[in-house]
Design an enzyme around this catalytic site. Structure first.
Site, PDB file in Angstrom:
ATOM      1  N   ASP A  34       0.847  -1.204   0.000  1.00  0.00           N
ATOM      2  CA  ASP A  34       0.000   0.000   0.000  1.00  0.00           C
ATOM      3  C   ASP A  34       0.884   1.256   0.000  1.00  0.00           C
ATOM      4  OD1 ASP A  34      -2.270   1.565   0.206  1.00  0.00           O
ATOM      5  OD2 ASP A  34      -2.731   1.009   2.281  1.00  0.00           O
ATOM      6  N   SER A 122      -2.733 -10.021   2.150  1.00  0.00           N
ATOM      7  CA  SER A 122      -2.836 -10.470   3.564  1.00  0.00           C
ATOM      8  C   SER A 122      -1.604 -11.195   4.100  1.00  0.00           C
ATOM      9  CB  SER A 122      -4.074 -11.365   3.807  1.00  0.00           C
ATOM     10  OG  SER A 122      -5.261 -10.608   3.742  1.00  0.00           O
TER      11      SER A 122
HETATM   12  N1  AR6 Z   1       5.366  -5.200  -4.677  1.00  0.00           N
HETATM   13  C1  AR6 Z   1       4.830  -6.434  -4.477  1.00  0.00           C
HETATM   14  N2  AR6 Z   1       4.601  -6.956  -3.254  1.00  0.00           N
HETATM   15  C2  AR6 Z   1       4.956  -6.202  -2.192  1.00  0.00           C
HETATM   16  C3  AR6 Z   1       5.525  -4.902  -2.297  1.00  0.00           C
HETATM   17  C4  AR6 Z   1       5.717  -4.414  -3.623  1.00  0.00           C
HETATM   18  N3  AR6 Z   1       6.243  -3.203  -3.838  1.00  0.00           N
HETATM   19  N4  AR6 Z   1       5.752  -4.423  -1.051  1.00  0.00           N
HETATM   20  C5  AR6 Z   1       5.371  -5.385  -0.178  1.00  0.00           C
HETATM   21  N5  AR6 Z   1       4.896  -6.462  -0.858  1.00  0.00           N
HETATM   22  P1  AR6 Z   1       1.346  -6.105   3.081  1.00  0.00           P
HETATM   23  P2  AR6 Z   1      -1.285  -7.102   3.995  1.00  0.00           P
HETATM   24  C6  AR6 Z   1       4.379  -7.751  -0.358  1.00  0.00           C
HETATM   25  O1  AR6 Z   1       1.821  -6.009   4.481  1.00  0.00           O
HETATM   26  O2  AR6 Z   1      -0.650  -8.259   4.698  1.00  0.00           O
HETATM   27  C7  AR6 Z   1      -0.719  -2.020   4.850  1.00  0.00           C
HETATM   28  O3  AR6 Z   1      -0.274  -1.162   5.853  1.00  0.00           O
HETATM   29  C8  AR6 Z   1       4.719  -8.163   1.047  1.00  0.00           C
HETATM   30  O4  AR6 Z   1       6.031  -8.708   1.090  1.00  0.00           O
HETATM   31  O5  AR6 Z   1       1.664  -5.004   2.147  1.00  0.00           O
HETATM   32  O6  AR6 Z   1      -2.490  -7.366   3.136  1.00  0.00           O
HETATM   33  C9  AR6 Z   1      -2.178  -1.767   4.483  1.00  0.00           C
HETATM   34  O7  AR6 Z   1      -2.512  -0.395   4.558  1.00  0.00           O
HETATM   35  C10 AR6 Z   1       3.659  -9.236   1.289  1.00  0.00           C
HETATM   36  O8  AR6 Z   1       4.041 -10.481   0.696  1.00  0.00           O
HETATM   37  O9  AR6 Z   1      -0.285  -6.303   3.021  1.00  0.00           O
HETATM   38  C11 AR6 Z   1      -2.911  -2.583   5.510  1.00  0.00           C
HETATM   39  O10 AR6 Z   1      -3.010  -1.901   6.728  1.00  0.00           O
HETATM   40  C12 AR6 Z   1       2.451  -8.709   0.508  1.00  0.00           C
HETATM   41  O11 AR6 Z   1       2.963  -7.676  -0.350  1.00  0.00           O
HETATM   42  C13 AR6 Z   1      -2.019  -3.793   5.692  1.00  0.00           C
HETATM   43  O12 AR6 Z   1      -0.712  -3.360   5.329  1.00  0.00           O
HETATM   44  C14 AR6 Z   1       1.353  -8.138   1.368  1.00  0.00           C
HETATM   45  O13 AR6 Z   1       1.912  -7.484   2.494  1.00  0.00           O
HETATM   46  C15 AR6 Z   1      -2.392  -4.911   4.766  1.00  0.00           C
HETATM   47  O14 AR6 Z   1      -1.632  -6.041   5.098  1.00  0.00           O
END
Ligand code: AR6
Length: 167
Positions: A34, A122
């Site tokens: 995000d 997630s």
């Molecule tokens: N490109 C692809 N994947 C990514 C990137 C990127 N640039 N950056 C991180 N990931 P998360 P959630 C991966 O925590 O668990 C936020 O604060 C990461 O390694 O981004 O759904 C939102 O505002 C992981 O495998 O999302 C919510 O509050 C995946 O993306 C909360 O986090 C998801 O990790 C959502 O948590």
């Protein structure tokens, strides 16, 4: 037939019609993917999210639902924001995780998108075990109403889990 691709990489660099954001219900940004989408996409995305909050989504975006905005400066055309469920040890929230994928694809198809990139929704801050998330995500996109679904996995470990879940 939908083509399903797995790539190791950064979702903000994808040249696809839709990039899916693993957002939270506030729609006002966060960390993880995000944060990266808002940082790389610029302030236009946040402005569009604020408009959604001022209108139909005054109470925020419910878990499992999806909504589109501009992609700002990203190479994609639209960002579809969805809210994944937080992992629970006591409650099965799998359908909500499937719904994130299904509703994001429905919104993408309504926009006329042919290609959609998903992160591993997630599996970061929301702590969903990646092997389970991969199975749910891949099953949910099997009959997608778009030509191409690309999972963009940010670590080798996540990529390997998706690869195992596919075979
Ligand atoms: N490109 C692809 N994947 C990514 C990137 C990127 N640039 N950056 C991180 N990931 P998360 P959630 C991966 O925590 O668990 C936020 O604060 C990461 O390694 O981004 O759904 C939102 O505002 C992981 O495998 O999302 C919510 O509050 C995946 O993306 C909360 O986090 C998801 O990790 C959502 O948590």
């Amino acid at each position: 037939m939908t083509t399903i691709e797995l790539v190791l990489g950064d979702i903000t660099e994808q040249h696809v019609d839709v990039v899916v954001n693993a957002a939270n219900s506030s729609l006002l940004g966060g960390s993880g993917v995000d944060g990266a989408i808002h940082r790389r996409g610029g302030p236009e995305i946040l402005a569009a999210c604020r408009e959604l909050r001022a209108g139909h989504y005054g109470g925020g975006l419910p878990t499992g639902q999806a909504v589109a905005t501009t992609a700002g400066r990203l190479p994609a055309r639209w960002v579809v924001h969805t809210v994944g469920p937080v992992w629970s040890d006591t409650e099965d929230r799998s359908q909500l995780l499937a719904d994130c994928h299904l509703n994001s694809l429905r919104v993408a198809a309504e926009l006329g998108a042919a290609s959609v990139a998903f992160p591993a929704i997630s599996t970061g801050i929301y702590r969903w075990p990646v092997a389970s998330a991969a199975r749910i995500a891949l099953a949910a996109v099997r009959d997608a109403p778009v030509e191409l679904v690309r999972f963009v996995l940010f670590s080798q470990e996540t990529y390997d889990a998706y690869e195992r879940a596919r075979s």
